[in-house]
Design a protein around this motif. Structure first.
Motif, PDB file in Angstrom:
ATOM      1  N   TRP A  89      80.909  30.534 -40.237  1.00 29.69           N
ATOM      2  CA  TRP A  89      81.435  31.534 -39.299  1.00 29.69           C
ATOM      3  C   TRP A  89      80.845  31.366 -37.905  1.00 29.69           C
ATOM      4  N   LEU A  90      79.648  30.729 -37.823  1.00 27.71           N
ATOM      5  CA  LEU A  90      79.028  30.507 -36.516  1.00 27.71           C
ATOM      6  C   LEU A  90      79.887  29.618 -35.612  1.00 27.71           C
ATOM      7  N   PHE A  91      80.726  28.790 -36.245  1.00 30.17           N
ATOM      8  CA  PHE A  91      81.566  27.880 -35.464  1.00 30.17           C
ATOM      9  C   PHE A  91      82.965  28.448 -35.224  1.00 30.17           C
ATOM     10  N   ARG A  92      83.191  29.665 -35.700  1.00 28.59           N
ATOM     11  CA  ARG A  92      84.518  30.260 -35.578  1.00 28.59           C
ATOM     12  C   ARG A  92      84.581  31.402 -34.574  1.00 28.59           C
ATOM     13  N   LEU A  93      83.494  31.606 -33.846  1.00 30.71           N
ATOM     14  CA  LEU A  93      83.466  32.677 -32.849  1.00 30.71           C
ATOM     15  C   LEU A  93      84.320  32.296 -31.640  1.00 30.71           C
ATOM     16  N   PRO A  94      84.775  33.285 -30.887  1.00 29.52           N
ATOM     17  CA  PRO A  94      85.540  32.976 -29.666  1.00 29.52           C
ATOM     18  C   PRO A  94      84.714  32.150 -28.685  1.00 29.52           C
ATOM     19  N   LEU A  98      79.774  30.623 -24.515  1.00 23.78           N
ATOM     20  CA  LEU A  98      79.519  30.512 -23.072  1.00 23.78           C
ATOM     21  C   LEU A  98      78.566  31.592 -22.593  1.00 23.78           C
ATOM     22  N   ALA A  99      78.656  32.773 -23.204  1.00 21.33           N
ATOM     23  CA  ALA A  99      77.774  33.873 -22.809  1.00 21.33           C
ATOM     24  C   ALA A  99      76.355  33.672 -23.326  1.00 21.33           C
ATOM     25  N   LEU A 100      76.239  33.109 -24.528  1.00 20.56           N
ATOM     26  CA  LEU A 100      74.918  32.938 -25.139  1.00 20.56           C
ATOM     27  C   LEU A 100      74.170  31.715 -24.610  1.00 20.56           C
ATOM     28  N   ALA A 101      74.888  30.690 -24.220  1.00 23.07           N
ATOM     29  CA  ALA A 101      74.259  29.429 -23.803  1.00 23.07           C
ATOM     30  C   ALA A 101      73.211  29.601 -22.697  1.00 23.07           C
ATOM     31  N   PRO A 102      73.468  30.380 -21.623  1.00 19.94           N
ATOM     32  CA  PRO A 102      72.436  30.529 -20.575  1.00 19.94           C
ATOM     33  C   PRO A 102      71.145  31.164 -21.090  1.00 19.94           C
ATOM     34  N   PHE A 103      71.268  32.102 -22.047  1.00 17.15           N
ATOM     35  CA  PHE A 103      70.071  32.743 -22.596  1.00 17.15           C
ATOM     36  C   PHE A 103      69.257  31.751 -23.430  1.00 17.15           C
ATOM     37  N   VAL A 104      69.963  30.933 -24.213  1.00 17.66           N
ATOM     38  CA  VAL A 104      69.275  29.921 -25.025  1.00 17.66           C
ATOM     39  C   VAL A 104      68.605  28.892 -24.119  1.00 17.66           C
ATOM     40  N   LEU A 105      69.297  28.509 -23.037  1.00 15.22           N
ATOM     41  CA  LEU A 105      68.720  27.556 -22.083  1.00 15.22           C
ATOM     42  C   LEU A 105      67.509  28.152 -21.385  1.00 15.22           C
ATOM     43  N   ALA A 149      74.997  22.125 -25.859  1.00 13.40           N
ATOM     44  CA  ALA A 149      76.055  21.909 -26.854  1.00 13.40           C
ATOM     45  C   ALA A 149      76.875  23.185 -27.041  1.00 13.40           C
ATOM     46  N   MET A 150      76.183  24.337 -27.040  1.00  8.98           N
ATOM     47  CA  MET A 150      76.891  25.618 -27.153  1.00  8.98           C
ATOM     48  C   MET A 150      77.843  25.813 -25.977  1.00  8.98           C
ATOM     49  N   ALA A 151      77.364  25.492 -24.778  1.00  7.33           N
ATOM     50  CA  ALA A 151      78.208  25.644 -23.586  1.00  7.33           C
ATOM     51  C   ALA A 151      79.429  24.735 -23.659  1.00  7.33           C
ATOM     52  N   ALA A 152      79.208  23.479 -24.085  1.00  7.28           N
ATOM     53  CA  ALA A 152      80.316  22.524 -24.177  1.00  7.28           C
ATOM     54  C   ALA A 152      81.312  22.958 -25.250  1.00  7.28           C
TER      55      ALA A 152
END
Length: 223
Positions: free
Chosen positions: A3-8, A13-20, A200-203
C-alpha cells in the motif's frame, strides 16, 4: 507493505522534503559527533570520578566519554539477545553499578554497565581495581549513554534488578578508547541512504502525479 506504493503522487511529493531535511540533519549531527571524537582522541580522557559523585555536565567530554569507578555486581548481570527471524541481530550485557561506599546491594543501583556485545574475563580483569562488599570495584572508561542509546533495551533488566530512575548508563570501551573513539562512516552512509530515499520518493511522486494527470486528460477527451 504494498500500500506504500499506492498512495497518491502528491503524498510522496509532500513527504520527500521532510525526509530530505531529516537526512541533512542526520548528516550534520553525525559530522559534529565525529569531530568531537577526533578532538577527544587527541586529548586525555576525562578525570576519573566515583559513580556517586558523577555529574554528566562536569565529568564527560564532548564525545560523552567518562571514566567512572563503582562496584559492579556481576552476579546480577543480565544478557539480552535481540533476534530477528530466529537470528541474533545484537547482544547486550547489563550489570548494576553501586556506589564505591555501598555495603550491600539492597538499595537501587545508581549506575548500569551496558555493553553492546559480550563481556569476557579478560576485559573484566582489565577494568577490575579491587573487590568490595557490593561487587567488583571497577574503573570503567566508556561512553555515557543517553535514553535514545539505551532504546528501552533495559526493560527486562529493570524487572530483574532495582535501578534508580536517574541511573548512569555507561558502555565500556572494551578494546580501549582508541577503538571506542575511532572514526566511523556508519552515520554518514545512513544519512546518504535516507537522502537517496527522499529523492526516490520525489521522483516516484512526480511520476505518479504526471501519470494520474495524463489519465485524467485521456478520460476527459474520451467524453
Amino acid at each position: 507493505m504494498w500500500w506504500l506504493f499506492r498512495l497518491p503522487g502528491f503524498v510522496y511529493l509532500a513527504l520527500a522534503p521532510f525526509v530530505l531535511a531529516f537526512a541533512i540533519y542526520f548528516f550534520i549531527d553525525d559530522q559534529h559527533k565525529e569531530a568531537a571524537k577526533a578532538a577527544e582522541r587527541a586529548a586525555k580522557p576525562p578525570a576519573e570520578v566515583t559513580i556517586e559523585k558523577f555529574d554528566a555536565a562536569r565529568n564527560t567530554n564532548s564525545a560523552q566519554e567518562a571514566v567512572i569507578t563503582g562496584q559492579v555486581d556481576l552476579g546480577s548481570s543480565y544478557e539480552l539477545s535481540i533476534t530477528k527471524r530466529g537470528a541474533e541481530t545484537s547482544h547486550y550485557v547489563l550489570a548494576p553499578i553501586y556506589a564505591t561506599t555501598a555495603k550491600d546491594t539492597n538499595a537501587p543501583a545508581i549506575g548500569v554497565l551496558m555493553q553492546e556485545g559480550r563481556l569476557d574475563d579478560e576485559q573484566i580483569k582489565a577494568m577490575a581495581v579491587d573487590t568490595g562488599p557490593a561487587g567488583l570495584l571497577m574503573r570503567i572508561d566508556g561512553k555515557v549513554l543517553s535514553s535514545s542509546d539505551v532504546s528501552g533495551h533495559d526493560r527486562e533488566f529493570r524487572d530483574h534488578v532495582q535501578v534508580a530512575p536517574n541511573a548512569v548508563y555507561i558502555d565500556p570501551f572494551e578494546n580501549g578508547r582508541g577503538e571506542g573513539l575511532a572514526p566511523s562512516d556508519t552515520g554518514r552512509y545512513a544519512a546518504i541512504v535516507i537522502g537517496v530515499i527522499a529523492l526516490a520518493m520525489a521522483a516516484f511522486g512526480l511520476f505518479k502525479h504526471r501519470r494520474t494527470r495524463a489519465e485524467r486528460l485521456e478520460a476527459a477527451e474520451a467524453y
